[in-house]
Design a protein around this motif. Structure first.
Motif, mmCIF file in Angstrom:
data_model
loop_
_atom_site.group_PDB
_atom_site.id
_atom_site.type_symbol
_atom_site.label_atom_id
_atom_site.label_comp_id
_atom_site.label_asym_id
_atom_site.label_seq_id
_atom_site.Cartn_x
_atom_site.Cartn_y
_atom_site.Cartn_z
ATOM 1 N N PRO A 1 0.828 -1.226 0.000
ATOM 2 C CA PRO A 1 0.000 0.000 0.000
ATOM 3 C C PRO A 1 0.850 1.259 0.000
ATOM 4 O O PRO A 1 1.999 1.260 0.448
ATOM 5 C CB PRO A 1 -0.809 -0.124 1.294
ATOM 6 C CG PRO A 1 -0.039 -1.069 2.159
ATOM 7 C CD PRO A 1 0.692 -2.001 1.241
ATOM 8 N N ALA A 2 0.274 2.334 -0.489
ATOM 9 C CA ALA A 2 1.009 3.601 -0.630
ATOM 10 C C ALA A 2 1.464 4.160 0.710
ATOM 11 O O ALA A 2 2.518 4.805 0.800
ATOM 12 C CB ALA A 2 0.140 4.632 -1.355
ATOM 13 N N ASP A 3 0.692 3.895 1.776
ATOM 14 C CA ASP A 3 1.050 4.467 3.079
ATOM 15 C C ASP A 3 2.026 3.595 3.866
ATOM 16 O O ASP A 3 2.349 3.894 5.015
ATOM 17 C CB ASP A 3 -0.204 4.714 3.919
ATOM 18 C CG ASP A 3 -0.996 3.433 4.184
ATOM 19 O OD1 ASP A 3 -0.627 2.374 3.637
ATOM 20 O OD2 ASP A 3 -1.995 3.500 4.926
ATOM 21 N N SER A 4 2.517 2.527 3.234
ATOM 22 C CA SER A 4 3.504 1.660 3.890
ATOM 23 C C SER A 4 4.876 2.328 3.895
ATOM 24 O O SER A 4 5.190 3.133 3.015
ATOM 25 C CB SER A 4 3.600 0.325 3.138
ATOM 26 O OG SER A 4 4.811 -0.344 3.431
ATOM 27 N N LYS B 1 9.626 2.936 -2.007
ATOM 28 C CA LYS B 1 10.607 1.975 -2.539
ATOM 29 C C LYS B 1 9.953 1.060 -3.582
ATOM 30 O O LYS B 1 10.542 0.773 -4.628
ATOM 31 C CB LYS B 1 11.184 1.119 -1.405
ATOM 32 C CG LYS B 1 12.133 1.844 -0.486
ATOM 33 C CD LYS B 1 12.691 0.870 0.545
ATOM 34 C CE LYS B 1 13.695 1.543 1.454
ATOM 35 N NZ LYS B 1 14.259 0.601 2.447
ATOM 36 N N ALA B 2 8.742 0.609 -3.263
ATOM 37 C CA ALA B 2 8.034 -0.274 -4.189
ATOM 38 C C ALA B 2 7.727 0.448 -5.501
ATOM 39 O O ALA B 2 7.873 -0.117 -6.588
ATOM 40 C CB ALA B 2 6.741 -0.773 -3.547
ATOM 41 N N GLN B 3 7.320 1.704 -5.406
ATOM 42 C CA GLN B 3 6.987 2.488 -6.598
ATOM 43 C C GLN B 3 8.233 2.694 -7.471
ATOM 44 O O GLN B 3 8.169 2.588 -8.701
ATOM 45 C CB GLN B 3 6.408 3.838 -6.172
ATOM 46 C CG GLN B 3 5.601 4.542 -7.244
ATOM 47 C CD GLN B 3 4.194 3.996 -7.390
ATOM 48 O OE1 GLN B 3 3.820 3.049 -6.705
ATOM 49 N NE2 GLN B 3 3.416 4.564 -8.304
ATOM 50 N N ILE B 4 9.359 2.983 -6.832
ATOM 51 C CA ILE B 4 10.619 3.158 -7.580
ATOM 52 C C ILE B 4 11.009 1.862 -8.268
ATOM 53 O O ILE B 4 11.387 1.855 -9.453
ATOM 54 C CB ILE B 4 11.737 3.633 -6.619
ATOM 55 C CG1 ILE B 4 11.460 5.066 -6.149
ATOM 56 C CG2 ILE B 4 13.100 3.576 -7.309
ATOM 57 C CD1 ILE B 4 12.341 5.528 -5.003
#
Length: 592
Positions: free
Chosen positions: A358-361, A366-369
């Protein structure tokens, strides 16, 4: 302090001390080895006569009964007996204090507080009542009230070691290290055999950035008690911060000599091996921990990461998948599993796994990058840029989002957009060294070398140990043919930091070439080729050095090899190659 601070949160220190306080309050024993006059007065029931009470025999009987029950470890029954004592004789102080102490042992803090306050009100000189109150205030995160109680004790008995020690602990927990240090120092001066005070003085000394004094204090404790666990762990940590890894390892192994299954020592030793990139020994240690305790999630994660480092990707993937069975929403594990899939080349699986975060994690950015660069790796540059644009929207205050979006624009050769994004990041954090460096590279690719130099100078000023920035700045100045002495200085500084780096070695050769010191340039360029023989730029530089020296046959060979290796300056190299061939041909004709 840094890196998993063993004592960074001094509230842990306070917890240990409070446990000791409970033992003291319940038994009348001093944790610091000395007893005050007040303690002796109320040490045991054998010193309490019937005259202590208000002449009520039933009250005295229940008090004696409570003492007998305590010896039998029947705490609840003892509490009931003492409650009757207080009910029969409200004026009796000692039973009320002991009742508050037992409430504390039972975790009934509200009752303990009420009872201890009543005792203290009736007898302000009661040391035990004040210590109980201070203990409760500390538990409730009311340090000011705890300090007030300890200070009242010290005003009454300035030499009360226990009160001084516990006051120091509260002050240290509140990061008032200077006063805590003064109190502990005085206790140790008066009583050098007080090992607990000596040990905690070492901790506080370290917080005050006095590592040598801390080491001496820990060594003093260990001289008296060679297997004092906390001192061994703390001193080991101190050695680690000073890169004295062999000495730290020796301390952890000392603990394991007497207790081979000591989990703390095993984990510390495993972490020490990790710091030194000794992955196989670390793996062995952590597997030993897991053999005893399969609940250690943190250790399982480390084992998975070690498998990744060793290239055992299948083992790492299986371990992370197993962890997700019991903790399916763990963002950290999803991130590591996605990274493993990427390393295995399973890019679609990697994207799917990273998409579960999730985005608020804490791992959201890091996951998005990672997702963006996996898309780029799959050839979807448009999707990668869109992914990082979304990251900038979600994490608008995170400079890494701007850094990596700028990097993608740079890879897509959209240099103007890259520069704009990086400048937005710098508006958030003007002293971000990485953003200055990346912006300098982008300006270089845009042909704006003066702007490149300005950014690289800022990057070097922010981090004089960044060998890459130093080299880039020196090489750029050399390419521009300006400030060559300064360029030489930058590159030599980089070479000190990375003496075996072939690119930096080549840069130094190139500076000498630009200075017209062609023979010295040749020496350094050849040295670079020893480590990196298949780099087309260095081969071209070799050809240039030979060309400047008039050694045309050698220049011809170097340029031919540069073209074979895929030189990006193909046209320029071909022109220089043709010139070299002509010179070689002319020389042959002359010799005929």
């Amino acid at each position: 302090m840094r890196y998993q601070q063993l004592w960074g949160n001094m509230r842990k220190l306070l917890y240990v001390i409070l446990v000791a306080t409970l033992l003291f309050v319940g038994s009348g024993c001093s944790i610091l080895g000395r007893r005050t006059a007040a303690d002796k007065t109320a040490a045991s029931s054998s010193n309490v006569s019937e005259d202590y009470f208000s002449g009520k025999q039933e009250s005295y009987f229940q008090y004696l009964r409570a003492q007998k029950l305590l010896k039998e470890n029947r705490v609840d029954a003892a509490v009931a007996a003492l409650e009757q004592v207080v009910a029969y004789d409200p004026a009796a102080i000692l039973p009320r204090v002991e009742l508050a102490s037992l409430y504390l042992r039972q975790g009934k803090d509200d009752l303990a507080l009420q009872t201890a306050m009543a005792a203290s009100k009736k007898d302000p000189a009661s040391i035990k009542a004040r210590i109980i109150l201070a203990t409760i205030y500390s538990r409730r995160n009311q340090p000011e009230k705890a300090v007030e109680q300890y200070e009242a004790i010290l005003a009454q008995e300035p030499d009360n070691e226990r009160a001084g020690f516990l006051l120091a602990s509260v002050l240290a927990a509140e990061k008032n290290y200077s006063r805590a240090y003064t109190l502990l120092k005085e206790i140790v001066r008066k009583n050098p055999d007080n090992l607990m005070a000596t040990y905690y003085l070492g901790r506080v000394a370290l917080e005050l950035k006095r590592p040598q004094e801390a080491e001496e204090l820990y060594q003093r404790v260990l001289a008296a008690r060679p297997y004092f666990e906390m001192a061994l762990l703390d001193l080991g940590y101190l050695y680690e911060t000073q890169a004295r890894f062999t000495e730290a390892e020796s301390l952890y192994k000392r603990m394991l000599e007497v207790d081979p299954d000591n989990e703390k020592a095993l984990v510390k030793l495993g972490n020490l091996y990790l710091r030194q990139d000794r992955f196989r020994p670390a793996l062995s240690i952590f597997q030993q921990v897991l053999a005893k305790d399969q609940t250690r999630m943190d250790v399982k994660v480390k084992v998975g990461l070690i498998h990744m480092e060793l290239g055992d990707l299948q083992e790492a993937a299986e371990l992370f998948r197993d962890l997700l069975v019991t903790d399916e929403n763990n963002s950290e594990i999803h991130y590591y599993l996605g990274t493993v899939y990427e390393e295995m080349g399973n890019l679609s699986q990697a994207l799917e796994e990273l998409g579960k975060i999730p985005a608020d994690s804490p791992y959201g950015l890091k996951a998005q990058i990672s997702r963006a660069f996996i898309l780029q790796k799959k050839g979807d540059m448009h999707g990668a840029i869109q992914c990082m644009q979304r990251a900038v929207e979600l994490y608008s205050q995170e400079t890494d989002a701007y850094l990596y979006l700028g990097n993608l624009y740079e890879l897509a050769k959209q240099y103007t957009k890259a520069a704009q994004v990086l400048e937005k990041g710098l508006a958030l954090d003007p002293d971000n060294q990485r953003l200055h460096f990346r912006l300098g590279v982008v300006f270089d690719k845009m042909g704006e070398r003066q702007a490149c130099v300005r950014q690289m100078e800022k990057a070097v000023a922010l981090d004089p140990t960044d060998a890459t920035a130093l080299n880039y700045l020196g090489y750029t100045l050399a390419e521009m043919g300006i400030r060559l002495a300064q360029a030489e200085k930058y590159i030599k500084q980089a070479l000190k930091l990375k003496p075996d780096d072939p690119y930096i070695t080549d840069s130094l050769g190139w500076v000498y070439f630009k200075m017209g010191r062609h023979r010295k340039a040749l020496k350094w360029i050849k040295k670079a080729l020893e480590k990196l023989p298949d780099d087309p730029v260095i081969r071209e530089h070799l050809g240039d050095a030979y060309r400047a020296l008039g050694e045309w046959r050698q220049a011809e060979k170097a340029y031919e090899r540069a073209l074979e290796l895929g030189s990006e300056n193909r046209q320029k190299v071909e022109v220089k190659l043709q010139e070299s061939k002509t010179k070689v041909g002319n020389r042959k004709n002359t010799q005929k």
